[in-house]
Design an enzyme around this catalytic site. Structure first.
Site, PDB file in Angstrom:
ATOM      1  N   HIS A  47       0.817  -1.216   0.000  1.00  0.00           N
ATOM      2  CA  HIS A  47       0.000   0.000   0.000  1.00  0.00           C
ATOM      3  C   HIS A  47       0.854   1.270   0.000  1.00  0.00           C
ATOM      4  O   HIS A  47       0.359   2.352  -0.313  1.00  0.00           O
ATOM      5  CB  HIS A  47      -0.982   0.002   1.182  1.00  0.00           C
ATOM      6  CG  HIS A  47      -0.374   0.253   2.518  1.00  0.00           C
ATOM      7  ND1 HIS A  47      -0.189  -0.743   3.453  1.00  0.00           N
ATOM      8  CD2 HIS A  47       0.079   1.389   3.104  1.00  0.00           C
ATOM      9  CE1 HIS A  47       0.336  -0.229   4.548  1.00  0.00           C
ATOM     10  NE2 HIS A  47       0.510   1.066   4.356  1.00  0.00           N
TER      11      HIS A  47
ATOM     12  N   ASP B 100       0.045  -7.678   1.466  1.00  0.00           N
ATOM     13  CA  ASP B 100       0.428  -6.263   1.521  1.00  0.00           C
ATOM     14  C   ASP B 100       1.949  -6.099   1.567  1.00  0.00           C
ATOM     15  O   ASP B 100       2.474  -5.305   2.338  1.00  0.00           O
ATOM     16  CB  ASP B 100      -0.212  -5.563   2.716  1.00  0.00           C
ATOM     17  CG  ASP B 100      -0.064  -4.036   2.643  1.00  0.00           C
ATOM     18  OD1 ASP B 100       0.058  -3.509   1.517  1.00  0.00           O
ATOM     19  OD2 ASP B 100      -0.047  -3.394   3.705  1.00  0.00           O
TER      20      ASP B 100
ATOM     21  N   SER C 201       4.852   2.237   7.889  1.00  0.00           N
ATOM     22  CA  SER C 201       4.552   1.094   7.027  1.00  0.00           C
ATOM     23  C   SER C 201       5.774   0.651   6.241  1.00  0.00           C
ATOM     24  O   SER C 201       6.430   1.441   5.581  1.00  0.00           O
ATOM     25  CB  SER C 201       3.449   1.453   6.032  1.00  0.00           C
ATOM     26  OG  SER C 201       2.221   1.561   6.671  1.00  0.00           O
TER      27      SER C 201
END
Length: 463
Positions: free
Chosen positions: A109, A139, A213
């Site tokens: 993402h 992901d 992230s």
């Protein structure tokens, strides 16, 4: 909530708290106000350990900046940015150097739909990055920069990690590069969150924020236990990381092939609660309850059925649903597996050849109005050809829940308007009368289809 003692500046405070907890507070010392040198020494040793981890791991962490030519999905939990003009949106995250020749692992993402990806190293050097491949199911994504002799990260076994051990998150929250936060490993095997197709997360209370992230969650040896990926709300102290075992398997395939192929049984499952166990013939010592079998999938071809309980694969015990997921993902496509299965009160051995996991199908949704309530709060209606066409339903169900009375037994059981009832007490439902007959004794085990999922749900009349 994230404990403030786990945030910077806080290594000394945290270490002192740990040492004083183990050895007793300063008030227990012979002289009031005297420094407990032993406690202080232990605190400083702990502080030194933390700073050493931060200093040794940071060169293996990168900051990532991206540009996209259209706004990304605002539902993605860690996309930092939303800045820019002329249709360009800028964002960023973090990454882990996987190999010294420029391969970098991050979250999908972070780089999804990016038209430009830039990577900045700890020494300040910046590189343009190429997307090698991505795996939306977990992901994860792999980048490549034109660089050599980089300090690659070392990985630890997430399966051997222990709940309660200290961990450290390193990344670029809110664009603040190389921010270090500490906490503990709060739990393992977290799933059913709904963020990704494959979920088997490590949970931590180390502070994680937008921009973290793709960065590492490391142990006190400085080895990567997981790749930070998401949080549940800000300031909750609930963050999640993709386990190192999954991350490394995905990374190898992305480097070699640019895509990921993974083993698949063609089943969905749910946990066995005591209430469900009573409907399936008594007590269960672990296992994964199959609540759906994909037609013509590997499990269907091998003879597995909804209601079967898988207790072992190739002799490896399956204690709960996520054990099934982990075990299958460790095997390759086309491998032959021997399953120990409990069907009713009988045990069976079933041999199955794994298939290749397909992409997740989109869910079906139906809109309905609520009318009369009967049968423990259920308002039911037959699925006529007209309704099937209206709701675009092509399954084998024949009765659906038109409404659920608030506060009723059906409401307490978690049934919803739109649920399709496929079975009642393990018998196929062909009409509303079948469900009415099953509920005559005040209870039934229903087999429900809800959007793209199937599961068992007991319902009991309240006293």
């Amino acid at each position: 909530m994230i404990r403030t003692t786990f945030r910077q500046p806080g290594f000394i405070a945290l270490g002192a708290a740990m040492a004083l907890t183990m050895l007793g507070s300063a008030s227990a010392s012979p002289r009031q106000g005297a420094v407990d040198e032993d406690a202080l020494s232990r605190a400083l040793a702990f502080e030194t350990a933390l700073t050493h981890v931060a200093e040794s791991v940071s060169p293996s962490v990168v900051s990532i900046q991206v540009e996209v030519t259209k706004p990304q999905n605002q539902g993605l939990p860690f996309f930092f940015g939303g800045q820019g003009r002329g249709g360009i949106v800028r964002g960023g995250g973090s990454g882990v150097i996987l190999r010294s020749d420029g391969y970098i692992l991050t979250n999908n993402h972070v780089v999804h739909q990016a038209s430009r990806i830039d990577v900045r190293l700890k020494n300040g050097k910046s590189f343009s990055a190429e997307l090698v491949g991505a795996d939306p199911a977990t992901d994860l994504a792999m980048l490549k920069i034109d660089a050599k002799n980089l300090q690659q990260a070392e990985f630890a076994s997430s399966e051997q990690a222990r709940v309660g051990q200290f961990v450290m998150a390193i990344g670029s929250p809110f664009g603040l590069d190389y921010t270090v936060t500490t906490g503990v490993l709060s739990a393992k095997g977290r799933g059913a969150i709904g963020a990704n197709e494959i979920e088997d997360y490590l949970q931590t209370d180390a502070s994680i924020n937008p921009g973290n992230s793709g960065g590492p969650l490391v142990n006190l040896h400085g080895r990567v236990l997981g790749i930070n990926t998401m949080i549940i709300g800000r300031g909750t102290g609930i963050g999640f990381a993709i386990p190192s075992e999954i991350a490394q398997r995905v990374a190898r395939q992305l480097i070699d092939n640019g895509t990921v192929r993974r083993a698949w049984l063609g089943v969905s499952f749910q946990e066995i609660t005591p209430e469900l166990a009573a409907h399936f013939g008594g007590s269960f010592d672990g296992g994964a309850l199959i609540n759906g079998v994909v037609p013509e999938g590997p499990a269907d071809k091998a003879g597995l059925q909804a209601g079967d309980v898988i207790t072992a694969i190739n002799g490896e015990r399956i204690q709960e649903g996520h054990d099934l997921l982990r075990t299958v993902l460790r095997h390759g496509v086309g491998e032959r597996l021997e399953l120990d299965v409990r069907r009713g009160d009988q045990g069976k051995k079933i041999t199955l050849v794994t298939g290749e996991r397909p992409n997740e199908d989109g869910a079906r949704s139906h809109e309905r109005s609520v009318e009369d309530y009967s049968m423990l709060g259920l308002a039911l209606e037959d699925l006529t050809p007209q309704l099937r066409k209206r709701f675009h339903y092509e399954g084998d169900g024949r009765v659906f829940v038109r409404g659920v009375a608030p506060g009723s037994d059906a409401d307490r059981a978690g049934l919803r308007a739109g649920d399709i009832i496929l079975q009642a007490d393990r018998q196929t439902v062909r009409s509303i009368g079948d469900i009415r007959a099953a509920l005559e004794d005040g209870k039934a085990l229903l087999y429900i289809e809800r959007e793209s999922r199937r599961f068992f749900q007991p319902i009991t009349q309240s006293k």
